[in-house]
Design a protein around this motif. Structure first.
Motif, PDB file in Angstrom:
ATOM      1  N   MET A  22       0.830  -1.202   0.000  1.00  0.00           N
ATOM      2  CA  MET A  22       0.000   0.000   0.000  1.00  0.00           C
ATOM      3  C   MET A  22       0.864   1.251   0.000  1.00  0.00           C
ATOM      4  O   MET A  22       0.538   2.232  -0.661  1.00  0.00           O
ATOM      5  N   HIS A  23       1.954   1.219   0.731  1.00  0.00           N
ATOM      6  CA  HIS A  23       2.815   2.395   0.794  1.00  0.00           C
ATOM      7  C   HIS A  23       4.273   1.967   0.793  1.00  0.00           C
ATOM      8  O   HIS A  23       4.731   1.406  -0.167  1.00  0.00           O
ATOM      9  N   GLU A  24       4.976   2.177   1.868  1.00  0.00           N
ATOM     10  CA  GLU A  24       6.403   1.903   1.906  1.00  0.00           C
ATOM     11  C   GLU A  24       6.753   0.803   2.894  1.00  0.00           C
ATOM     12  O   GLU A  24       6.027   0.555   3.854  1.00  0.00           O
ATOM     13  N   PHE A  25       7.907   0.219   2.666  1.00  0.00           N
ATOM     14  CA  PHE A  25       8.441  -0.821   3.534  1.00  0.00           C
ATOM     15  C   PHE A  25       8.444  -0.399   5.006  1.00  0.00           C
ATOM     16  O   PHE A  25       8.097  -1.177   5.890  1.00  0.00           O
ATOM     17  N   GLU A  26       8.837   0.848   5.287  1.00  0.00           N
ATOM     18  CA  GLU A  26       8.921   1.303   6.676  1.00  0.00           C
ATOM     19  C   GLU A  26       7.600   1.192   7.416  1.00  0.00           C
ATOM     20  O   GLU A  26       7.592   1.065   8.636  1.00  0.00           O
ATOM     21  N   ALA A  27       6.489   1.220   6.701  1.00  0.00           N
ATOM     22  CA  ALA A  27       5.190   1.083   7.365  1.00  0.00           C
ATOM     23  C   ALA A  27       5.139  -0.211   8.173  1.00  0.00           C
ATOM     24  O   ALA A  27       4.632  -0.229   9.296  1.00  0.00           O
ATOM     25  N   LEU A  28       5.682  -1.288   7.615  1.00  0.00           N
ATOM     26  CA  LEU A  28       5.678  -2.573   8.315  1.00  0.00           C
ATOM     27  C   LEU A  28       6.448  -2.510   9.632  1.00  0.00           C
ATOM     28  O   LEU A  28       6.111  -3.211  10.585  1.00  0.00           O
ATOM     29  N   LEU A  29       7.454  -1.670   9.687  1.00  0.00           N
ATOM     30  CA  LEU A  29       8.294  -1.583  10.891  1.00  0.00           C
ATOM     31  C   LEU A  29       7.537  -0.987  12.072  1.00  0.00           C
ATOM     32  O   LEU A  29       7.895  -1.231  13.224  1.00  0.00           O
ATOM     33  N   PHE A  30       6.474  -0.243  11.793  1.00  0.00           N
ATOM     34  CA  PHE A  30       5.655   0.339  12.851  1.00  0.00           C
ATOM     35  C   PHE A  30       4.758  -0.709  13.518  1.00  0.00           C
ATOM     36  O   PHE A  30       3.981  -0.390  14.404  1.00  0.00           O
ATOM     37  N   SER A  31       4.883  -1.959  13.123  1.00  0.00           N
ATOM     38  CA  SER A  31       4.124  -3.045  13.742  1.00  0.00           C
ATOM     39  C   SER A  31       4.544  -3.284  15.187  1.00  0.00           C
ATOM     40  O   SER A  31       3.755  -3.759  15.998  1.00  0.00           O
ATOM     41  N   ASP A  32       5.789  -2.980  15.503  1.00  0.00           N
ATOM     42  CA  ASP A  32       6.291  -3.093  16.878  1.00  0.00           C
ATOM     43  C   ASP A  32       7.291  -1.964  17.081  1.00  0.00           C
ATOM     44  O   ASP A  32       8.482  -2.102  16.771  1.00  0.00           O
ATOM     45  N   CYS A  33       6.817  -0.856  17.602  1.00  0.00           N
ATOM     46  CA  CYS A  33       7.642   0.351  17.721  1.00  0.00           C
ATOM     47  C   CYS A  33       8.795   0.193  18.701  1.00  0.00           C
ATOM     48  O   CYS A  33       9.870   0.763  18.495  1.00  0.00           O
ATOM     49  N   ALA A  34       8.590  -0.595  19.753  1.00  0.00           N
ATOM     50  CA  ALA A  34       9.678  -0.824  20.708  1.00  0.00           C
ATOM     51  C   ALA A  34      10.813  -1.597  20.037  1.00  0.00           C
ATOM     52  O   ALA A  34      11.991  -1.227  20.170  1.00  0.00           O
ATOM     53  N   ALA A  35      10.474  -2.647  19.315  1.00  0.00           N
ATOM     54  CA  ALA A  35      11.495  -3.437  18.612  1.00  0.00           C
ATOM     55  C   ALA A  35      12.171  -2.596  17.536  1.00  0.00           C
ATOM     56  O   ALA A  35      13.390  -2.681  17.344  1.00  0.00           O
ATOM     57  N   PHE A  36      11.395  -1.787  16.834  1.00  0.00           N
ATOM     58  CA  PHE A  36      11.916  -0.897  15.799  1.00  0.00           C
ATOM     59  C   PHE A  36      12.956   0.034  16.405  1.00  0.00           C
ATOM     60  O   PHE A  36      14.099   0.129  15.928  1.00  0.00           O
ATOM     61  N   ALA A  37      12.610   0.711  17.473  1.00  0.00           N
ATOM     62  CA  ALA A  37      13.508   1.672  18.116  1.00  0.00           C
ATOM     63  C   ALA A  37      14.779   0.999  18.631  1.00  0.00           C
ATOM     64  O   ALA A  37      15.884   1.531  18.462  1.00  0.00           O
ATOM     65  N   GLU A  38      14.634  -0.147  19.257  1.00  0.00           N
ATOM     66  CA  GLU A  38      15.799  -0.875  19.780  1.00  0.00           C
ATOM     67  C   GLU A  38      16.720  -1.314  18.648  1.00  0.00           C
ATOM     68  O   GLU A  38      17.942  -1.201  18.751  1.00  0.00           O
ATOM     69  N   ALA A  39      16.134  -1.821  17.573  1.00  0.00           N
ATOM     70  CA  ALA A  39      16.930  -2.355  16.466  1.00  0.00           C
ATOM     71  C   ALA A  39      17.781  -1.292  15.781  1.00  0.00           C
ATOM     72  O   ALA A  39      18.867  -1.596  15.294  1.00  0.00           O
ATOM     73  N   ILE A  40      17.288  -0.066  15.754  1.00  0.00           N
ATOM     74  CA  ILE A  40      18.063   0.995  15.108  1.00  0.00           C
ATOM     75  C   ILE A  40      18.873   1.800  16.125  1.00  0.00           C
ATOM     76  O   ILE A  40      19.354   2.890  15.831  1.00  0.00           O
ATOM     77  N   ALA A  41      19.016   1.225  17.320  1.00  0.00           N
ATOM     78  CA  ALA A  41      19.817   1.820  18.401  1.00  0.00           C
ATOM     79  C   ALA A  41      19.325   3.210  18.798  1.00  0.00           C
ATOM     80  O   ALA A  41      20.104   4.095  19.119  1.00  0.00           O
ATOM     81  N   ARG A  42      17.997   3.368  18.810  1.00  0.00           N
ATOM     82  CA  ARG A  42      17.372   4.625  19.225  1.00  0.00           C
ATOM     83  C   ARG A  42      16.206   4.325  20.165  1.00  0.00           C
ATOM     84  O   ARG A  42      15.063   4.665  19.876  1.00  0.00           O
ATOM     85  N   PRO A  43      16.462   3.647  21.293  1.00  0.00           N
ATOM     86  CA  PRO A  43      15.358   3.261  22.182  1.00  0.00           C
ATOM     87  C   PRO A  43      14.553   4.455  22.685  1.00  0.00           C
ATOM     88  O   PRO A  43      13.362   4.316  22.982  1.00  0.00           O
ATOM     89  N   HIS A  44      15.166   5.616  22.743  1.00  0.00           N
ATOM     90  CA  HIS A  44      14.462   6.817  23.195  1.00  0.00           C
ATOM     91  C   HIS A  44      13.368   7.261  22.208  1.00  0.00           C
ATOM     92  O   HIS A  44      12.521   8.076  22.565  1.00  0.00           O
ATOM     93  N   LEU A  45      13.342   6.688  21.011  1.00  0.00           N
ATOM     94  CA  LEU A  45      12.341   7.057  20.009  1.00  0.00           C
ATOM     95  C   LEU A  45      11.084   6.173  20.039  1.00  0.00           C
ATOM     96  O   LEU A  45      10.166   6.378  19.266  1.00  0.00           O
ATOM     97  N   ARG A  46      11.069   5.217  20.951  1.00  0.00           N
ATOM     98  CA  ARG A  46       9.919   4.294  21.005  1.00  0.00           C
ATOM     99  C   ARG A  46       8.603   5.044  21.101  1.00  0.00           C
ATOM    100  O   ARG A  46       7.663   4.764  20.364  1.00  0.00           O
ATOM    101  N   GLU A  47       8.523   6.001  21.993  1.00  0.00           N
ATOM    102  CA  GLU A  47       7.266   6.732  22.175  1.00  0.00           C
ATOM    103  C   GLU A  47       6.910   7.562  20.943  1.00  0.00           C
ATOM    104  O   GLU A  47       5.738   7.620  20.558  1.00  0.00           O
ATOM    105  N   ALA A  48       7.885   8.200  20.333  1.00  0.00           N
ATOM    106  CA  ALA A  48       7.616   9.001  19.130  1.00  0.00           C
ATOM    107  C   ALA A  48       7.131   8.108  17.988  1.00  0.00           C
ATOM    108  O   ALA A  48       6.184   8.467  17.267  1.00  0.00           O
ATOM    109  N   LEU A  49       7.752   6.951  17.835  1.00  0.00           N
ATOM    110  CA  LEU A  49       7.308   6.006  16.803  1.00  0.00           C
ATOM    111  C   LEU A  49       5.904   5.492  17.113  1.00  0.00           C
ATOM    112  O   LEU A  49       5.059   5.372  16.222  1.00  0.00           O
TER     113      LEU A  49
END
Length: 119
Positions: A16-43
């Motif tokens: 439907m849109h972009e690959f990154e949309a799928l990454l928003f399925s688990d924002c905590a895992a997304f933030a941790e994986a890109i070494a930005r755990p402080h972004l969990r809430e923003a995501l």
């Protein structure tokens, strides 16, 4: 596609849109994986504004990758996106993204899927 083309084995996926949309399925895992755990809430705030991660994209300026780039200076899609996808996992994507989940189910039910899964 040639005489040997087998329509039964062709299962296209139109995202439907972009690959990154799928990454928003688990924002905590997304933030941790890109070494930005402080972004969990923003995501998570971005994710919570939509019924599904697949719907995150209401203009070319707010596509999922643009939203991530706004939060992550130097976002490297091939590297960071791959790390995030591995961390988020197909199970979470399948649950949060019904269009993607249906496509995966169709692939799993396609002829020869069981034979390929065993290898």
């Amino acid at each position: 596609m040639g005489a040997a083309f087998d329509r039964n084995r062709f299962v296209p996926y139109v995202m439907m849109h972009e690959f990154e949309a799928l990454l928003f399925s688990d924002c905590a895992a997304f933030a941790e994986a890109i070494a930005r755990p402080h972004l969990r809430e923003a995501l998570q705030e971005i994710r919570d504004a939509f019924a599904s991660p697949e719907e995150i994209d209401d203009s070319p300026n707010s596509a999922p990758s643009k939203r991530v780039q706004a939060l992550v200076a130097g976002y490297q899609k091939p590297w960071m996106g791959t790390l995030a996808a591995l961390a988020v996992g197909l199970d979470a994507m399948r649950v949060a993204c019904p269009h993607f989940g249906r496509w995966l189910s169709r692939l799993e039910q396609s002829p020869g899927a069981a034979a390929h899964a065993a290898t």
